[in-house]
Design an enzyme around this catalytic site. Structure first.
Site, PDB file in Angstrom:
ATOM      1  N   LYS A  79       0.868  -1.178   0.000  1.00 34.73           N
ATOM      2  CA  LYS A  79       0.000   0.000   0.000  1.00 34.73           C
ATOM      3  C   LYS A  79       0.905   1.230   0.000  1.00 34.73           C
ATOM      4  O   LYS A  79       1.848   1.316   0.789  1.00 34.73           O
ATOM      5  CB  LYS A  79      -0.895   0.020   1.244  1.00 34.73           C
ATOM      6  CG  LYS A  79      -1.882  -1.127   1.346  1.00 34.73           C
ATOM      7  CD  LYS A  79      -2.953  -1.067   0.289  1.00 34.73           C
ATOM      8  CE  LYS A  79      -3.873   0.128   0.498  1.00 34.73           C
ATOM      9  NZ  LYS A  79      -4.842   0.253  -0.624  1.00 34.73           N
ATOM     10  N   SER A  80       0.600   2.202  -0.854  1.00 31.45           N
ATOM     11  CA  SER A  80       1.471   3.374  -0.959  1.00 31.45           C
ATOM     12  C   SER A  80       1.560   4.137   0.360  1.00 31.45           C
ATOM     13  O   SER A  80       2.619   4.666   0.704  1.00 31.45           O
ATOM     14  CB  SER A  80       1.011   4.290  -2.089  1.00 31.45           C
ATOM     15  OG  SER A  80      -0.278   4.807  -1.830  1.00 31.45           O
ATOM     16  N   GLY A  82       4.115   2.330   2.328  1.00 31.32           N
ATOM     17  CA  GLY A  82       5.423   2.524   1.710  1.00 31.32           C
ATOM     18  C   GLY A  82       6.011   3.876   2.071  1.00 31.32           C
ATOM     19  O   GLY A  82       7.219   4.004   2.280  1.00 31.32           O
ATOM     20  N   ARG A  83       5.164   4.877   2.213  1.00 31.67           N
ATOM     21  CA  ARG A  83       5.628   6.218   2.582  1.00 31.67           C
ATOM     22  C   ARG A  83       6.050   6.299   4.041  1.00 31.67           C
ATOM     23  O   ARG A  83       6.657   7.281   4.462  1.00 31.67           O
ATOM     24  CB  ARG A  83       4.539   7.246   2.277  1.00 31.67           C
ATOM     25  CG  ARG A  83       4.259   7.341   0.790  1.00 31.67           C
ATOM     26  CD  ARG A  83       2.977   8.076   0.494  1.00 31.67           C
ATOM     27  NE  ARG A  83       2.516   7.730  -0.838  1.00 31.67           N
ATOM     28  CZ  ARG A  83       2.084   8.598  -1.720  1.00 31.67           C
ATOM     29  NH1 ARG A  83       2.035   9.878  -1.420  1.00 31.67           N
ATOM     30  NH2 ARG A  83       1.684   8.187  -2.900  1.00 31.67           N
ATOM     31  N   ASP A 136       0.596 -18.012  -7.863  1.00 31.62           N
ATOM     32  CA  ASP A 136       0.291 -18.890  -8.996  1.00 31.62           C
ATOM     33  C   ASP A 136      -1.186 -19.227  -9.097  1.00 31.62           C
ATOM     34  O   ASP A 136      -1.887 -19.315  -8.085  1.00 31.62           O
ATOM     35  CB  ASP A 136       1.062 -20.205  -8.856  1.00 31.62           C
ATOM     36  CG  ASP A 136       2.499 -20.092  -9.288  1.00 31.62           C
ATOM     37  OD1 ASP A 136       2.735 -19.698 -10.440  1.00 31.62           O
ATOM     38  OD2 ASP A 136       3.391 -20.410  -8.478  1.00 31.62           O
ATOM     39  N   GLU A 169       6.452 -10.744   3.611  1.00 28.08           N
ATOM     40  CA  GLU A 169       7.849 -10.538   4.006  1.00 28.08           C
ATOM     41  C   GLU A 169       7.979  -9.073   4.401  1.00 28.08           C
ATOM     42  O   GLU A 169       8.232  -8.213   3.570  1.00 28.08           O
ATOM     43  CB  GLU A 169       8.771 -10.900   2.846  1.00 28.08           C
ATOM     44  CG  GLU A 169       8.595 -12.338   2.394  1.00 28.08           C
ATOM     45  CD  GLU A 169       8.709 -12.492   0.892  1.00 28.08           C
ATOM     46  OE1 GLU A 169       8.732 -11.475   0.172  1.00 28.08           O
ATOM     47  OE2 GLU A 169       8.759 -13.636   0.440  1.00 28.08           O
ATOM     48  N   TYR A 175      -0.849 -24.601  -9.449  1.00 24.09           N
ATOM     49  CA  TYR A 175      -0.220 -24.760  -8.142  1.00 24.09           C
ATOM     50  C   TYR A 175      -1.042 -25.755  -7.329  1.00 24.09           C
ATOM     51  O   TYR A 175      -2.262 -25.710  -7.327  1.00 24.09           O
ATOM     52  CB  TYR A 175      -0.161 -23.403  -7.429  1.00 24.09           C
ATOM     53  CG  TYR A 175       0.798 -23.362  -6.273  1.00 24.09           C
ATOM     54  CD1 TYR A 175       2.142 -23.079  -6.479  1.00 24.09           C
ATOM     55  CD2 TYR A 175       0.369 -23.599  -4.977  1.00 24.09           C
ATOM     56  CE1 TYR A 175       3.037 -23.031  -5.424  1.00 24.09           C
ATOM     57  CE2 TYR A 175       1.256 -23.555  -3.916  1.00 24.09           C
ATOM     58  CZ  TYR A 175       2.587 -23.271  -4.144  1.00 24.09           C
ATOM     59  OH  TYR A 175       3.468 -23.230  -3.086  1.00 24.09           O
ATOM     60  N   GLN A 178      -1.388 -23.140   3.212  1.00 24.06           N
ATOM     61  CA  GLN A 178      -0.680 -22.624   4.385  1.00 24.06           C
ATOM     62  C   GLN A 178      -1.573 -21.748   5.252  1.00 24.06           C
ATOM     63  O   GLN A 178      -2.422 -21.024   4.769  1.00 24.06           O
ATOM     64  CB  GLN A 178       0.579 -21.871   3.968  1.00 24.06           C
ATOM     65  CG  GLN A 178       0.329 -20.592   3.203  1.00 24.06           C
ATOM     66  CD  GLN A 178       1.615 -19.970   2.674  1.00 24.06           C
ATOM     67  OE1 GLN A 178       2.703 -20.492   2.818  1.00 24.06           O
ATOM     68  NE2 GLN A 178       1.473 -18.818   2.047  1.00 24.06           N
TER      69      GLN A 178
END
EC number: 3.5.4.30
Length: 193
Positions: free
Chosen positions: A101-102, A105-106, A119, A129, A162, A174
């Site tokens: 999400k921007s 990120g900011r 997949d 991550e 997959y 998972q």
């Protein structure tokens, strides 16, 4: 072809895309927002002196859970695994990408290092991550928007999606942040001089 909001809704209605819980308000013009679950994995820095993707290093990370109404602090320079709250299912004709999400990120929060592709045929919670590349700790709240998924219609359904036999799909189904299983199908070509 990248799916638009109306295409995402049609694909969900037809059963080609499933997110559980499904929240129509999360649909954006060409993506759907996904939210952070309350499970995380941190590296156990004292268990090993190095990481080897060819070896099973089962104690490399430790999972923990935060209360649903409590934040978790991601410190500067820290890396952790998290997961989406949503359980995602894609049929063999749809692939997806997870993007950050921007707004996060900011603030210096990276949602994925390299594994943003999902997949066709995948189902499960998406492992995140998470990295903090800012100079200040950041609170991450369970249930907050953590990323967005965009979907792609394949030109034809995948012959071996997959999860099918022989594809090395060791993350199918998972739950929560899943540690690396690279050792299960580690490949290294012999390089001659």
């Amino acid at each position: 072809m990248l799916l638009s909001d109306r295409d995402i809704l049609a694909a969900q209605s037809a059963g080609h895309i499933s997110l559980d819980p499904w929240t129509p308000e999360m649909v954006q013009p060409a993506s759907i927002d996904v939210r952070l679950d309350r499970y995380f994995r941190l590296f156990n820095n004292h268990a090993y002196t190095y990481v080897d993707p060819a070896e099973n290093q089962g104690a490399l990370t430790e999972q923990f859970e935060v209360a649903p109404d409590e934040p978790w602090i991601l410190h500067p320079g820290e890396f952790a695994l998290g997961s989406t709250w949503e359980y995602v299912k894609l049929d063999p004709s749809i692939a997806a990408r997870l993007e950050g999400k921007s707004s996060l990120g900011r603030l210096g929060i990276l949602t994925h290092s390299t594994a943003g592709f999902i997949d066709p045929g995948f189902e499960g919670h998406i492992t995140l991550e998470l990295s903090n590349v800012s100079t200040l700790p950041v609170k991450l709240w369970p249930g907050m928007k953590i990323g967005q998924m965009c979907f792609f219609q394949l030109s034809s359904p995948a012959e071996h999606p997959y999860g099918s036999k022989g594809t090395g799909s060791h993350y199918q189904g998972q739950r929560g942040p899943t540690p690396s299983r690279s050792y299960e199908n580690f490949y290294r070509a012999h390089i001659d001089d």
